[in-house]
Structure formats: C-alpha cells, structure tokens
Design an enzyme around this catalytic site. Structure first.
Site, PDB file in Angstrom:
ATOM      1  N   HIS A   1     -12.763 -10.607   4.249  1.00 59.54           N
ATOM      2  CA  HIS A   1     -11.944  -9.399   4.310  1.00 59.54           C
ATOM      3  C   HIS A   1     -10.768  -9.500   3.342  1.00 59.54           C
ATOM      4  O   HIS A   1      -9.822 -10.240   3.566  1.00 59.54           O
ATOM      5  CB  HIS A   1     -11.442  -9.159   5.746  1.00 59.54           C
ATOM      6  CG  HIS A   1     -10.549  -7.971   5.833  1.00 59.54           C
ATOM      7  ND1 HIS A   1      -9.341  -7.986   6.470  1.00 59.54           N
ATOM      8  CD2 HIS A   1     -10.679  -6.718   5.308  1.00 59.54           C
ATOM      9  CE1 HIS A   1      -8.770  -6.807   6.354  1.00 59.54           C
ATOM     10  NE2 HIS A   1      -9.556  -6.021   5.651  1.00 59.54           N
TER      11      HIS A   1
ATOM     12  N   GLU B   1      -9.565 -13.032   4.465  1.00 53.19           N
ATOM     13  CA  GLU B   1     -10.001 -13.615   5.736  1.00 53.19           C
ATOM     14  C   GLU B   1     -11.494 -13.932   5.628  1.00 53.19           C
ATOM     15  O   GLU B   1     -12.291 -13.051   5.324  1.00 53.19           O
ATOM     16  CB  GLU B   1      -9.758 -12.633   6.877  1.00 53.19           C
ATOM     17  CG  GLU B   1      -8.280 -12.387   7.155  1.00 53.19           C
ATOM     18  CD  GLU B   1      -8.059 -11.242   8.128  1.00 53.19           C
ATOM     19  OE1 GLU B   1      -8.020 -11.500   9.335  1.00 53.19           O
ATOM     20  OE2 GLU B   1      -7.930 -10.090   7.673  1.00 53.19           O
TER      21      GLU B   1
ATOM     22  N   SER C   1     -13.612  -3.850   6.883  1.00 57.06           N
ATOM     23  CA  SER C   1     -12.222  -3.962   7.338  1.00 57.06           C
ATOM     24  C   SER C   1     -12.129  -4.415   8.788  1.00 57.06           C
ATOM     25  O   SER C   1     -11.240  -5.192   9.145  1.00 57.06           O
ATOM     26  CB  SER C   1     -11.520  -2.611   7.234  1.00 57.06           C
ATOM     27  OG  SER C   1     -11.491  -2.154   5.924  1.00 57.06           O
TER      28      SER C   1
ATOM     29  N   ASN D   1      -6.080  -7.061  10.658  1.00 57.18           N
ATOM     30  CA  ASN D   1      -6.081  -5.669  11.124  1.00 57.18           C
ATOM     31  C   ASN D   1      -5.799  -5.546  12.616  1.00 57.18           C
ATOM     32  O   ASN D   1      -5.332  -4.507  13.076  1.00 57.18           O
ATOM     33  CB  ASN D   1      -7.387  -4.966  10.740  1.00 57.18           C
ATOM     34  CG  ASN D   1      -7.229  -4.268   9.399  1.00 57.18           C
ATOM     35  OD1 ASN D   1      -6.155  -3.741   9.088  1.00 57.18           O
ATOM     36  ND2 ASN D   1      -8.270  -4.272   8.588  1.00 57.18           N
TER      37      ASN D   1
HETATM   38  N1  LIG Z   1      -9.573   0.513   0.918  1.00 57.41           N
HETATM   39  C1  LIG Z   1      -9.006  -0.534   1.520  1.00 57.41           C
HETATM   40  O1  LIG Z   1      -7.778  -0.658   1.601  1.00 57.41           O
HETATM   41  C2  LIG Z   1      -9.874  -1.624   2.091  1.00 57.41           C
HETATM   42  C3  LIG Z   1      -9.314  -2.870   2.371  1.00 57.41           C
HETATM   43  C4  LIG Z   1     -10.127  -3.887   2.876  1.00 57.41           C
HETATM   44  C5  LIG Z   1     -11.464  -3.637   3.102  1.00 57.41           C
HETATM   45  N2  LIG Z   1     -11.986  -2.400   2.843  1.00 57.41           N
HETATM   46  C6  LIG Z   1     -13.408  -2.184   3.101  1.00 57.41           C
HETATM   47  O2  LIG Z   1     -14.120  -2.294   1.877  1.00 57.41           O
HETATM   48  C7  LIG Z   1     -15.265  -1.449   1.904  1.00 57.41           C
HETATM   49  C8  LIG Z   1     -15.206  -0.496   0.714  1.00 57.41           C
HETATM   50  O3  LIG Z   1     -14.027   0.292   0.809  1.00 57.41           O
HETATM   51  P1  LIG Z   1     -13.443   1.082  -0.451  1.00 57.41           P
HETATM   52  O4  LIG Z   1     -12.054   1.459  -0.066  1.00 57.41           O
HETATM   53  O5  LIG Z   1     -13.691   0.308  -1.681  1.00 57.41           O
HETATM   54  O6  LIG Z   1     -14.372   2.382  -0.419  1.00 57.41           O
HETATM   55  P2  LIG Z   1     -14.790   3.330  -1.654  1.00 57.41           P
HETATM   56  O7  LIG Z   1     -15.223   4.604  -1.042  1.00 57.41           O
HETATM   57  O8  LIG Z   1     -13.720   3.352  -2.703  1.00 57.41           O
HETATM   58  O9  LIG Z   1     -16.050   2.584  -2.283  1.00 57.41           O
HETATM   59  C9  LIG Z   1     -17.284   2.472  -1.636  1.00 57.41           C
HETATM   60  C10 LIG Z   1     -18.357   2.501  -2.692  1.00 57.41           C
HETATM   61  O10 LIG Z   1     -19.610   2.194  -2.083  1.00 57.41           O
HETATM   62  C11 LIG Z   1     -20.578   2.964  -2.762  1.00 57.41           C
HETATM   63  N3  LIG Z   1     -21.817   3.007  -1.984  1.00 57.41           N
HETATM   64  C12 LIG Z   1     -22.096   3.784  -0.906  1.00 57.41           C
HETATM   65  N4  LIG Z   1     -23.358   3.512  -0.480  1.00 57.41           N
HETATM   66  C13 LIG Z   1     -23.850   2.547  -1.291  1.00 57.41           C
HETATM   67  C14 LIG Z   1     -25.085   1.842  -1.349  1.00 57.41           C
HETATM   68  N5  LIG Z   1     -26.071   2.096  -0.469  1.00 57.41           N
HETATM   69  N6  LIG Z   1     -25.267   0.914  -2.319  1.00 57.41           N
HETATM   70  C15 LIG Z   1     -24.273   0.667  -3.215  1.00 57.41           C
HETATM   71  N7  LIG Z   1     -23.078   1.295  -3.200  1.00 57.41           N
HETATM   72  C16 LIG Z   1     -22.876   2.214  -2.250  1.00 57.41           C
HETATM   73  C17 LIG Z   1     -19.911   4.310  -2.974  1.00 57.41           C
HETATM   74  O11 LIG Z   1     -20.565   5.069  -3.982  1.00 57.41           O
HETATM   75  C18 LIG Z   1     -18.504   3.882  -3.376  1.00 57.41           C
HETATM   76  O12 LIG Z   1     -18.372   3.745  -4.788  1.00 57.41           O
HETATM   77  C19 LIG Z   1     -15.237  -0.749   3.261  1.00 57.41           C
HETATM   78  O13 LIG Z   1     -16.013  -1.474   4.165  1.00 57.41           O
HETATM   79  C20 LIG Z   1     -13.773  -0.816   3.641  1.00 57.41           C
HETATM   80  O14 LIG Z   1     -13.550  -0.733   5.013  1.00 57.41           O
HETATM   81  C21 LIG Z   1     -11.233  -1.403   2.328  1.00 57.41           C
END
Ligand SMILES: NC(=O)c1ccc[n+]([C@@H]2O[C@H](COP(=O)([O-])OP(=O)(O)OC[C@H]3O[C@@H](n4cnc5c(N)ncnc54)[C@H](O)[C@@H]3O)[C@@H](O)[C@H]2O)c1
Length: 303
Positions: A134, A146, A113, A185
C-alpha cells in the site's frame, strides 16, 4: 533481491504511473499496462513531467515500456504490482488473469487502499507469492509503503518485497495481519470519523476542524507519532485523558449520516465545487499546490 529487477505495473492511473516512476528511477526495467488506451498513452508524459518537476534523472522514463497487452506486460516480470480501480471483483479477475501469464516465481502485489489482500488473492492457484503493497499519493513523494502478507504469503516473498522497496528509496513497513485499511488508513479514518462527528454534532465547523489539526498536533505528527507522544507525556497521563475523553468519542460502526447526506446531495468535494466546504477553482489549485510544495520540501529535507 537482484539489483535490476523486471517490474510490471498494471493500471497506469494516478498511482500506477507514479509507482512505475519510482521503480524506473531506482534502475529497474518497468512495463506498464492499462485497459484504457488514453491512460496508457499519457503515462510516460506524466512521468517525464514529474521527473522534470522534481529534478530527478530524466533518463529514467526510458526504462518504462507501456504495453497494451496485459500478458506481454507481465510475462517476464519478477514482480507485478496492480493499481487498477478500487473494486474487489475487478482486482480479483485481474489477478486471475495475471497468474495465467507470469512465471512461477513472480511475486504479485496489490496496491489496494483498504480491501483485505486475502479477499483479492483467494482465487489464485499459488497464494504464497501474493501480498499487498500500500503506497501513498503521490508515490514518488510519500515514503511509506505498507507491505501486507496474508496467512498464505511466504516469508521470502515478504522479505524480497521489503528489500525491493527499501532499495528504491521507500520506507516499507511490514503489516503482520491482513485487516481492512491495514495500519495507515485505519488510523487516518479513525481521525476522519471523529472530524466528521464534530461537524455533524455542531461542535465546530469543517474549517475549524482542519485548522485545529493543522495548527496543533498536525505540526508535530511528521516527527512525533502518537505512541511516541504517549510515552513522552507519560502513559499515566494518557490513561487519565482516555478515561475522560474516550467514552465521549464517536464510535458509530458505519459512515456518518452527515457524510451520506452530502453525497446524496451531490456535494462531492472538489469535483462538484462543494463538500464539507465550498471550493472555487482557485482555492482547489492553491490547496493542491500547497500540499505538493510541503511534500517536496519534506523530500528535500530527507535527502
Ligand atoms: N489515489 C490514491 O491516493 C491512492 C493511494 C493509495 C492506494 N490507492 C489505490 O490504488 C489503486 C489505483 O488508484 P488510482 O488513484 O491510481 O486510480 P486511477 O483511477 O487513477 O487509476 C486506475 C487505472 O486502472 C485502469 N484500469 C481499470 N481496469 C483495468 C484493467 N482491467 N486492467 C488494467 N488497467 C485497468 C484505469 O483505466 C485507470 O487508468 C486503487 O486500488 C486505489 O484504492 C490509491
């Protein structure tokens, strides 16, 4: 870009399963992996439910292959996108591991993010194929992606990635410098900083901040960006407004003490029932449903 690419998604959580869904719906073969069995096991069911809810082709889910083994998931991929937790050292180690198993031409993307892509990718042997993409939540409803290059990213890697997302129905933009928060962001949190400051300084309460935005310029934002708006009203008027208002805006270089106090008191928002405001279970469900409805209508209008 090949019409049918092999995509690997690392991290099957909120974002990962939704990104996998978009690429599968666009006709690509998708592998998805996660270090937590329960996340991986639920990915296809979540995608199936989303496709049904949106009226999208239910067969798309058959192009998604969950694999517990990271090496197996990325080995044949043309493109790997990482969506694990927002933790720099975790992301760095995941990419070092990914690089051990992929082919030399595979493009590597992080869906962080806000973390600069340079910091995530600096430990790789070949940094020319590494970049940021992103997405916004939910990935299958919010159009923007992005695409962020670092000083090392090759132009062909950027171009290929933009074409991949365009062909999948997304709206990719190229961010030319790898700054924290990229473009979206930075803008969003500049607004949040002032929103929190208004409450902190007693100018209005949290509900009023949200009402003011939603009932005024928020109504126009989807069709009128700030710089279009500045041109519309005139840069001379914008300059006059800025001379009066900008000196008074919040300019603190770190988080607000008001926000820090909320977190210290366990007022974590929906997950604890109170943050800036109190939230019953029904209010939380209603707000989530309202956002989803709004985004679905916008997608239908775009179609
Ligand atoms: N939630 C949002 O609105 C949003 C928006 C844009 C970007 N992001 C970014 O996307 C990324 C994921 O966010 P999310 O909201 O999906 O989080 P989430 O917690 O829903 O999912 C993350 C997943 O990664 C897995 N994981 C952890 N360590 C791992 C590894 N070593 N190998 C494989 N899988 C692993 C976890 O088990 C989990 O299922 C983050 O970097 C976040 O900042 C999130």
């Amino acid at each position: 870009m090949a019409a049918k690419a092999r995509i690997a998604v690392v991290g099957a959580g909120l974002m990962g399963h939704g990104i996998a869904q978009v690429f599968a719906l666009a006709g690509h073969d998708v592998t998805i992996t996660d270090s937590v069995g329960a996340s991986l096991d639920s990915a296809k069911a979540r995608i199936r439910a989303n496709l049904a809810d949106l009226g999208d082709d239910p067969a798309a889910v058959e192009r998604v292959r969950p694999l517990a083994d990271l090496a197996a998931a990325v080995r044949d991929a043309d493109y790997v996108v990482e969506a694990v937790l927002e933790d720099l050292s975790l992301k760095r180690s995941v990419f070092v591991e990914i690089e051990r198993h992929v082919r030399p031409a595979t493009i590597l993307a992080s869906n962080t993010s806000v973390i600069p892509i340079t910091r995530i990718m600096e430990g790789l042997r070949d940094r020319s194929r590494a970049l940021g993409t992103h997405w916004w939540n939910p990935p299958y409803l919010v159009p923007l992606v992005e695409v962020i290059g670092t000083q090392w990213t090759s132009h062909p890697a950027i171009d290929w990635t933009i074409a991949l997302h365009q062909a999948a129905g997304k709206m990719p933009v190229h961010v030319r410098k790898d700054v924290p928060g990229f473009v979206g962001n930075r803008l969003q949190h500049a607004l949040w900083r002032e929103a929190i400051a208004l409450v902190e300084h007693g100018i209005c309460d949290a509900e009023t901040v949200d009402t003011v935005i939603k009932a005024s310029f928020g109504r126009r934002l989807a069709v009128l960006g700030p710089l279009e708006n500045a041109d519309l009203v005139g840069t001379d008027l914008t300059l006059a407004i800025h001379r009066t208002v900008l000196p008074d805006l919040e300019r603190r270089g770190g988080p607000s003490p008001y926000l820090e106090a909320l977190v210290a008191q366990g007022k974590l928002g929906f997950k604890s029932g109170e943050g800036f405001r109190k939230w019953s279970g029904e209010q939380q469900a209603a707000l989530r449903a309202n956002v989803l409805q709004h985004l679905k209508k916008a997608r239908a209008r775009d179609a």
